[in-house]
Design an enzyme around this catalytic site. Structure first.
Site, PDB file in Angstrom:
ATOM      1  CG  HIS A   1      39.242  32.948  40.471  1.00  0.00           C
ATOM      2  ND1 HIS A   1      40.449  33.093  41.128  1.00  0.00           N
ATOM      3  CD2 HIS A   1      38.332  32.600  41.420  1.00  0.00           C
ATOM      4  CE1 HIS A   1      40.268  32.874  42.421  1.00  0.00           C
ATOM      5  NE2 HIS A   1      39.002  32.569  42.628  1.00  0.00           N
TER       6      HIS A   1
ATOM      7  CG  ASP B   1      43.113  34.129  39.002  1.00  0.00           C
ATOM      8  OD1 ASP B   1      42.306  33.311  39.491  1.00  0.00           O
ATOM      9  OD2 ASP B   1      42.965  35.365  39.075  1.00  0.00           O
TER      10      ASP B   1
ATOM     11  CB  CYS C   1      38.984  29.196  42.958  1.00  0.00           C
ATOM     12  SG  CYS C   1      38.318  29.684  44.568  1.00  0.00           S
TER      13      CYS C   1
END
Length: 466
Positions: free
Chosen positions: A425, A423, A299
């Site tokens: 992820h 994000d 990440c």
């Protein structure tokens, strides 16, 4: 040429090649320059002649602007009426063609593309061909000029008015190309002039500049500095590097990454609150892209890639976005990691992101330390100031997670704050609707952070260059 940046405007974009063929009896500098100027003047006369044709792309509409001949449409009709003749991808698939007038609001693109063409034959009496042969020694300079003009049209402009502006822009561009060609000649070698469009802050809007193709940005600083003065732009950030060129909304990016997914989101409403956002364009980098399975460990690498894409697309650096291996190798080179780190699945954090940005891009960063997540709610002023002055994406790492902060909504009076989070992820396809509706790019409250974990924020700083 300046194009007003208006939501009601339709951009008329005219593109097409013009052949520059210049025969030289002598290769001395002055005679060569005069011969090239005569050739450009002949091209300007050519585009003003009755043989010049503008073809609206993906439609049957043809326009002879210099003899006021319009096929399929009338010259006094609003330019928006051309949309009804443009065949969309859906119509090509169904085999149907719309015959009804369309409202422009229902058309996804606000660009009307036209092709520049020249009639090859002319009407006249039939005559027998005549063949002549001349023997002489001369030099022939040849180049294909990539004409690319853009003008704006509002709803009330007629097709005739729009075409007149396009033809004036075409003539001006030929003058600019002549200037660049003569300035950049080396012996009998021509630098092909290349028109580029740049979207500048108001009130400038979209402007077109001609640069010599093949000359790197670092050798064009004097020209850029002159342009900054001409358009009254600050001299501490780039506006006219090739990476700054305007990307027309009807042209997909070739690399497949989404750009600026946050722009479709609705801003949160706070009492006396203001929104402070990333400035410019970035690419969304996340898990599982680039045939790399980094689910569960990559990440921070992806957040770093998003930041690198911002510096690349703002014109600060020319190198591409680094891969995971290149990031790891950089950390080895600066002495932060052992050689065995390259090719591993080990995490990195904000300090490593700072080191890589400095080593690979020459970009410095500030680090903000937060001893626990609950303190992030009090960092509104610092984050708001960062997005106002630097405008770069911020990498935040805490616990076992990393995210990218793209902006904040903050109320100075109440201290209330929301964070715009990208994000890394996410593991799915480049689907803007899924990414925004499922919150992979979205506004989050202070409870988004682990209230007891410590966080480090990497705030990249803009280099002061043009």
């Amino acid at each position: 040429m300046v194009l007003a940046d208006s939501e009601s405007a339709v951009i008329l974009r005219l593109r097409g090649p013009l052949d520059l063929k210049c025969q030289l009896d002598r290769i001395d500098e002055v005679p060569m320059q005069k011969a090239i100027s005569r050739t450009f003047e002949a091209l300007r006369l050519q585009v003003k002649s009755e043989s010049c044709v503008l073809a609206v792309c993906n439609s049957p509409v043809l326009i002879w602007p210099n003899k006021s001949v319009f096929e399929e449409i009338t010259p006094d009709a609003p330019f928006e009426d051309i949309f009804q003749f443009i065949q969309t991808d859906d119509q090509e698939t169904s085999g149907k063609k719309s015959t009804k007038k369309k409202n422009r609001k229902g058309v996804s693109a606000s660009i009307i593309n036209l092709s520049l063409m020249m009639e090859a034959t002319k009407p006249g009496p039939a005559s027998a061909p005549i063949l002549t042969r001349t023997v002489q020694k001369s030099h022939l300079l040849c180049a294909t000029l990539p004409m690319d003009c853009a003008v704006w049209s509002n709803g009330s402009d007629t097709i005739k008015d729009g075409c007149e502006r396009l033809m004036k822009a075409l003539t001006r561009q030929l003058f600019e190309m002549e200037k660049v060609t003569l300035q950049c000649m080396k012996g009998t070698t021509l630098r092909v002039p290349e028109p580029l469009h740049f979207l500048l802050p108001e009130p400038n809007g979209l402007v077109t500049v001609v640069f010599p193709r093949g000359v790197p940005d670092k050798e064009l600083e004097a020209q850029r500095r002159e342009l900054h003065g001409q358009f009254e732009l600050p001299d501490n950030r780039p506006f006219f590097r090739r990476a700054n060129a305007y990307h027309f909304p009807n042209e997909p990016y070739k690399d497949g990454y989404l750009r600026n997914p946050h722009t479709v989101l609705t801003h949160p409403t706070l009492d006396n609150g203001k929104v402070y956002l990333v400035q410019g364009i970035y690419s969304y980098h996340h898990y599982m892209q680039d045939r790399m399975d980094d689910n569960g460990w990559g990440c921070a690498y992806r957040s770093l890639q998003t930041i690198c894409s911002w510096f690349q697309q703002q014109g600060y650096v020319e190198r591409g976005v680094p891969s995971h291996k290149e990031i790891q190798q950089a950390l080895v080179e600066v002495g932060d990691k052992q050689v065995s780190f390259v090719g591993s699945r080990q995490w990195i954090g904000s300090i490593e992101v700072q080191a890589v940005l400095n080593h690979l891009l020459g970009v410095t960063s500030k680090i903000m330390f937060v001893s626990q997540g609950s303190e992030l709610a009090s960092k509104g002023r610092e984050l708001a100031n960062h997005f106002m002055t630097e405008g770069t994406p911020v990498m935040i790492g805490g616990g076992v997670l990393a995210h990218t902060i793209l902006g904040v909504a903050w109320s100075e009076t109440t201290g209330e704050i929301r964070y715009l989070i990208l994000d890394p992820h996410y593991t799915g396809a480049e689907d803007l609707q899924v990414i925004t509706e499922k919150g992979w790019c979205g506004w989050k409250g202070p409870d988004f952070w682990d209230q007891t974990a410590y966080y480090n924020l990497c705030l990249p700083q803009r280099p002061r260059v043009i």
